[in-house]
Design a protein around this motif. Sequence first.
Motif, PDB file in Angstrom:
ATOM      1  N   PRO A   4       0.673  -1.229   0.007  1.00  0.00           N
ATOM      2  CA  PRO A   4      -0.160   0.152  -0.005  1.00  0.00           C
ATOM      3  C   PRO A   4       0.801   1.303  -0.023  1.00  0.00           C
ATOM      4  O   PRO A   4       1.879   1.390   0.541  1.00  0.00           O
ATOM      5  CB  PRO A   4      -0.726   0.008   1.160  1.00  0.00           C
ATOM      6  CG  PRO A   4      -0.469  -1.185   2.101  1.00  0.00           C
ATOM      7  CD  PRO A   4       0.745  -1.995   1.153  1.00  0.00           C
ATOM      8  N   VAL A   5       0.323   2.235  -0.642  1.00  0.00           N
ATOM      9  CA  VAL A   5       1.078   3.487  -0.536  1.00  0.00           C
ATOM     10  C   VAL A   5       0.858   4.142   0.775  1.00  0.00           C
ATOM     11  O   VAL A   5      -0.286   4.094   1.270  1.00  0.00           O
ATOM     12  CB  VAL A   5       0.381   4.448  -1.489  1.00  0.00           C
ATOM     13  CG1 VAL A   5       1.157   6.037  -1.387  1.00  0.00           C
ATOM     14  CG2 VAL A   5       0.608   3.992  -3.046  1.00  0.00           C
ATOM     15  N   SER A   6       2.197   4.739   1.250  1.00  0.00           N
ATOM     16  CA  SER A   6       2.032   5.374   2.731  1.00  0.00           C
ATOM     17  C   SER A   6       1.527   6.748   2.365  1.00  0.00           C
ATOM     18  O   SER A   6       2.170   7.602   1.634  1.00  0.00           O
ATOM     19  CB  SER A   6       3.259   5.028   3.320  1.00  0.00           C
ATOM     20  OG  SER A   6       3.198   5.860   4.472  1.00  0.00           O
ATOM     21  N   GLU A   7       0.912   7.198   3.282  1.00  0.00           N
ATOM     22  CA  GLU A   7       0.481   8.668   3.205  1.00  0.00           C
ATOM     23  C   GLU A   7       1.459   9.574   3.519  1.00  0.00           C
ATOM     24  O   GLU A   7       1.454  10.836   3.131  1.00  0.00           O
ATOM     25  CB  GLU A   7      -0.634   8.996   4.351  1.00  0.00           C
ATOM     26  CG  GLU A   7      -2.130   8.450   3.859  1.00  0.00           C
ATOM     27  CD  GLU A   7      -3.268   8.465   4.902  1.00  0.00           C
ATOM     28  OE1 GLU A   7      -3.076   9.561   5.720  1.00  0.00           O
ATOM     29  OE2 GLU A   7      -4.302   8.057   4.697  1.00  0.00           O
ATOM     30  N   SER A   8       2.509   8.840   4.239  1.00  0.00           N
ATOM     31  CA  SER A   8       3.772   9.947   4.561  1.00  0.00           C
ATOM     32  C   SER A   8       4.768   9.631   3.448  1.00  0.00           C
ATOM     33  O   SER A   8       5.805  10.222   3.685  1.00  0.00           O
ATOM     34  CB  SER A   8       4.395   9.160   5.881  1.00  0.00           C
ATOM     35  OG  SER A   8       4.454   7.871   5.897  1.00  0.00           O
ATOM     36  N   ASP A   9       4.564   9.011   2.557  1.00  0.00           N
ATOM     37  CA  ASP A   9       5.669   8.974   1.352  1.00  0.00           C
ATOM     38  C   ASP A   9       5.738  10.401   0.848  1.00  0.00           C
ATOM     39  O   ASP A   9       4.657  11.168   0.677  1.00  0.00           O
ATOM     40  CB  ASP A   9       5.155   7.966   0.233  1.00  0.00           C
ATOM     41  CG  ASP A   9       5.556   6.539   0.588  1.00  0.00           C
ATOM     42  OD1 ASP A   9       6.029   6.296   1.574  1.00  0.00           O
ATOM     43  OD2 ASP A   9       4.986   5.767  -0.300  1.00  0.00           O
ATOM     44  N   ALA A  10       6.802  10.881   0.505  1.00  0.00           N
ATOM     45  CA  ALA A  10       7.106  12.178  -0.182  1.00  0.00           C
ATOM     46  C   ALA A  10       5.972  12.554  -1.354  1.00  0.00           C
ATOM     47  O   ALA A  10       5.476  13.327  -1.454  1.00  0.00           O
ATOM     48  CB  ALA A  10       8.307  12.280  -0.568  1.00  0.00           C
TER      49      ALA A  10
END
Length: 76
Positions: A4-10
């Motif tokens: 899953p894509v993390s919301e904290s990814d840049a």
Amino acid sequence: AGTPVSESDAQAKSLGYVANASKADKAKFPKFAAGQACSNCSLYQGKTGSTSGPCPIFAGKDVAAAGWCSAYVKKA
Ligand code: SF4
């Protein structure tokens, strides 16, 4: 299912991605409208009824069907 894509990814941060569209930053992204979600975005590649799936904006990862980002394009 992929990672899953993390919301904290840049990239997620810069695009305002959230796993729950209702949490979209409406002040920062006034284009957001209620009802918009990855599941009805033309870029979403998850199967119908899936809870997550690939999106070319976040290559190699899965976005939530209920998610949203500012690259949203309404499915025709
Ligand atoms: Fe979701 Fe569309 Fe943004 Fe991809 S481009 S994360 S499917 S709203």
